[in-house]
Design a protein around this motif. Structure first.
Motif, PDB file in Angstrom:
ATOM      1  N   LEU A   1       9.942   0.453   6.243  1.00 31.42           N
ATOM      2  CA  LEU A   1       9.178   1.656   5.914  1.00 31.42           C
ATOM      3  C   LEU A   1       9.996   2.873   6.337  1.00 31.42           C
ATOM      4  O   LEU A   1      10.657   2.847   7.384  1.00 31.42           O
ATOM      5  CB  LEU A   1       7.833   1.684   6.643  1.00 31.42           C
ATOM      6  N   ASP A   2       9.958   3.917   5.534  1.00 25.38           N
ATOM      7  CA  ASP A   2      10.570   5.197   5.893  1.00 25.38           C
ATOM      8  C   ASP A   2       9.474   6.157   6.307  1.00 25.38           C
ATOM      9  O   ASP A   2       8.456   6.270   5.620  1.00 25.38           O
ATOM     10  CB  ASP A   2      11.332   5.789   4.697  1.00 25.38           C
TER      11      ASP A   2
ATOM     12  N   ARG B   1       6.571   5.399   3.584  1.00 25.26           N
ATOM     13  CA  ARG B   1       6.824   4.871   2.244  1.00 25.26           C
ATOM     14  C   ARG B   1       7.665   3.603   2.363  1.00 25.26           C
ATOM     15  O   ARG B   1       8.609   3.540   3.155  1.00 25.26           O
ATOM     16  CB  ARG B   1       7.562   5.902   1.388  1.00 25.26           C
ATOM     17  N   ALA B   2       7.307   2.590   1.590  1.00 26.69           N
ATOM     18  CA  ALA B   2       8.007   1.301   1.649  1.00 26.69           C
ATOM     19  C   ALA B   2       9.451   1.454   1.176  1.00 26.69           C
ATOM     20  O   ALA B   2       9.719   2.125   0.178  1.00 26.69           O
ATOM     21  CB  ALA B   2       7.278   0.271   0.794  1.00 26.69           C
TER      22      ALA B   2
ATOM     23  N   PRO C   1       3.473   7.642  -0.693  1.00 27.13           N
ATOM     24  CA  PRO C   1       3.462   7.707   0.774  1.00 27.13           C
ATOM     25  C   PRO C   1       2.043   7.831   1.314  1.00 27.13           C
ATOM     26  O   PRO C   1       1.216   8.535   0.732  1.00 27.13           O
ATOM     27  CB  PRO C   1       4.290   8.967   1.079  1.00 27.13           C
ATOM     28  N   LEU C   2       1.779   7.140   2.420  1.00 25.60           N
ATOM     29  CA  LEU C   2       0.454   7.162   3.036  1.00 25.60           C
ATOM     30  C   LEU C   2       0.580   7.323   4.540  1.00 25.60           C
ATOM     31  O   LEU C   2       1.564   6.880   5.148  1.00 25.60           O
ATOM     32  CB  LEU C   2      -0.310   5.868   2.732  1.00 25.60           C
TER      33      LEU C   2
ATOM     34  N   ALA D   1       0.836  -1.212   0.000  1.00 27.34           N
ATOM     35  CA  ALA D   1       0.000   0.000   0.000  1.00 27.34           C
ATOM     36  C   ALA D   1       0.864   1.253   0.000  1.00 27.34           C
ATOM     37  O   ALA D   1       0.531   2.249  -0.661  1.00 27.34           O
ATOM     38  CB  ALA D   1      -0.930  -0.004   1.212  1.00 27.34           C
ATOM     39  N   ALA D   2       1.969   1.227   0.733  1.00 32.35           N
ATOM     40  CA  ALA D   2       2.831   2.407   0.867  1.00 32.35           C
ATOM     41  C   ALA D   2       3.965   2.410  -0.147  1.00 32.35           C
ATOM     42  O   ALA D   2       4.915   3.185  -0.008  1.00 32.35           O
ATOM     43  CB  ALA D   2       3.400   2.464   2.283  1.00 32.35           C
TER      44      ALA D   2
END
Length: 539
Positions: free
Chosen positions: A242-243, A251-252, A212-213, A207-208
């Protein structure tokens, strides 16, 4: 009972209650549904209960009560289902209107809350247009069971249509990942396959990945409460998957490949073509160098030059790596993990499609290098289709190479104290018992000088190979970059560069050599020792 106390009790009993449900129903899908009902009933009861002297007895009394009610409902529904199919579960106008209009996406959102089996049946029936008999055949159920699930699902959906839930596509159609791996050194907690072992974590990462979510946006996409997502996100962020970005977004931080039939076929043709170039321009020379290799003093099981080549060719494949082609460094994409790991992570989405070739023939895992802090040795190994080994990097232990070195030097007596070490060596086929005694079943260099002579004997690649490697890299990068978000382009470049020396290419090279009859497939008792070299006297 306070909510936090009830939460702890529920967490302790989730698995036992699912076990109870599975024992009663004998079917995973029905067990999921029953366990969900029991868990909800128990949780509500705990919140009303001041204290419990015997929680185990209390909880399982509720479980038996819910089970009895579950059986009764199915029995009553089964009797109702003797009515005409069209009367009972017809695609009537009001429901069809909802299906086609999907006002505000409410129906899709509610479908995701159904049990796994009911969700699958509803999607196949209303979205896939399948008949009841077709669904029953596809899922291995009776038509009556399918009709009962549709009947119950329809009631549940209509009841909840006014309860608006916000949910994205992953809530209804979650992805599944395979090929979860790494480039670098795994830590104490493992690698990508360990951290992304659950469906929820895989879908959070996916999803990310495209953009970015926030925690709430990820939760909406997955169709679950942000409460459950938050803890998972925090751990994935803690270990670098994830960052966290400004604005509370995530964000992945890995490479996620999303394969397609067209891309898979194009990559296959590309690697086939360049494997042939690599063989013609480089590896064919190895087959005329048997005497040169033997004179180095390298040990070859049974003296079979093909066994040496099965190890030496993929080992020498690393020679086809050119620094000029490394546009993205390992440091740019790898992460130092809190458990001591330092690696770049990757994963692949499971997509169902057929290809014109057998994927298993090109399996590759490596390069796996093992050493010792106390002894001067290096063990190198790859795993591939031809080897027949199982376990991957997790079963590739430095201790096995240390034990084998002691056997070679005569320093490991066959006694009770060493029984486990010998068992490992025999199980992995590093050692064989023959009529004339023990036989080492892998290629090895007995000392530093032998290892140096072997390395010197390996031919150097020509400029033509380097030119071909540069063209291959660009072609692979362009194919892999399609559909990838901009921030992931560096990951795509990293995993695409120096493809001529990649594990995938080495699998294609060995396959090509087998196909043209140059490389003979060893006997079964030799195969587990293939693609392995032990260097002793080297640090």
């Amino acid at each position: 009972m306070e909510k936090h106390q009830a939460d702890r009790v529920i967490m302790d009993y989730i698995k036992p209650l699912f076990g109870f449900a599975l024992n009663k129903t004998g079917k995973i899908a029905e067990a999921e549904e029953l366990a969900g009902r029991i868990t909800l009933e128990v949780y509500q009861a705990l919140l009303k209960k001041a204290d419990l002297q015997d929680p185990n007895s209390y909880i399982f009394k509720i479980a038996h009560y819910v089970w009895a009610r579950f059986v009764g409902e199915k029995t009553r529904a089964s009797n109702q289902l003797r009515m005409d199919d069209k009367e009972l579960i017809s695609r009537n106008e009001d429901f069809d209107t909802i299906i086609h209009q999907e006002t505000a996406g409410l129906l899709r959102r509610e479908i995701a809350v159904l049990s796994h089996q009911q969700r699958e049946i509803v999607v196949k029936y209303y979205y896939g247009g399948m008949k009841i008999s077709e669904i029953a055949a596809a899922l291995g159920l009776s038509s009556g069971t399918v009709k009962w699930h549709l009947f119950e699902a329809k009631k549940e959906l209509k009841h909840k249509m006014n309860a608006i839930r916000s949910m994205g596509n992953l809530g209804i159609n979650p992805i599944r990942m395979t090929g979860l791996g790494h480039s670098g050194s795994p830590g104490k907690k493992g690698d990508t396959a360990d951290f992304l072992a659950t469906a929820i974590r895989q879908n959070i990462a996916f999803a990310a990945y495209q953009k970015p979510l926030t925690v709430h946006e990820i939760a909406e996409e997955l169709g679950i409460s942000p409460v459950f997502v938050k803890d998972e996100i925090e751990e994935l962020e803690q270990y670098g998957f994830l960052d966290q970005l400004p604005g509370g977004k995530y964000r992945a931080n890995l490479y996620i490949e999303d394969p397609s039939r067209n891309k898979s076929e194009a990559l296959h043709r590309l690697f086939e073509a360049y494997a042939e170039i690599a063989v013609e321009e480089y590896f064919k020379t190895f087959f005329s160098m048997a005497d040169v290799f033997r004179k180095t003093g390298v040990y070859i099981p049974g003296g079979d030059i093909h066994l040496l080549l099965w190890s030496l060719i993929p080992y020498a494949g690393k020679q086809l790596s050119f620094k000029e082609l490394d546009r993205v460094s390992h440091q740019e994409v790898s992460v130092s993990r809190q458990d001591g790991g330092h690696y770049a992570a990757f994963a692949k989405i499971v997509r169902a499609f057929d290809v014109s070739f057998d994927r298993s023939l090109y399996f590759f895992c490596g390069d796996m290098n093992r050493d010792s802090d106390e002894l001067t040795l290096q063990g190198w190994q790859i795993d591939m289709y031809w080897c027949g080994r199982l376990g991957g990097w997790r079963d590739n232990l430095s201790s096995d190479f240390i034990s084998l070195m002691h056997v070679i030097h005569g320093h490991l007596p066959q006694n009770h104290a060493n029984i486990d070490a010998y068992r490992r060596l025999f199980d992995k086929h590093y050692l064989r018992q023959t009529d004339s005694g023990l036989e080492v079943n892998i290629v090895y260099c007995k000392d530093k000088q032998t290892g140096e002579r072997l390395h010197e004997a390996i031919p150097h690649p020509s400029e033509r190979i380097q030119e071909a490697a540069a063209k291959l890299d660009e072609a692979v990068y362009q194919l892999n970059r399609e559909g990838q978000p901009e921030h992931a382009h560096k990951y795509v470049r990293y995993w695409s560069q120096n493809s001529m020396a990649s594990g995938t290419m080495r699998a294609y090279i060995l396959k090509h050599l087998v196909d043209i009859g140059m490389l003979k497939i060893p006997d079964p008792h030799r195969q587990k020792g293939m693609c392995t070299i032990l260097f002793m006297g080297q640090s």
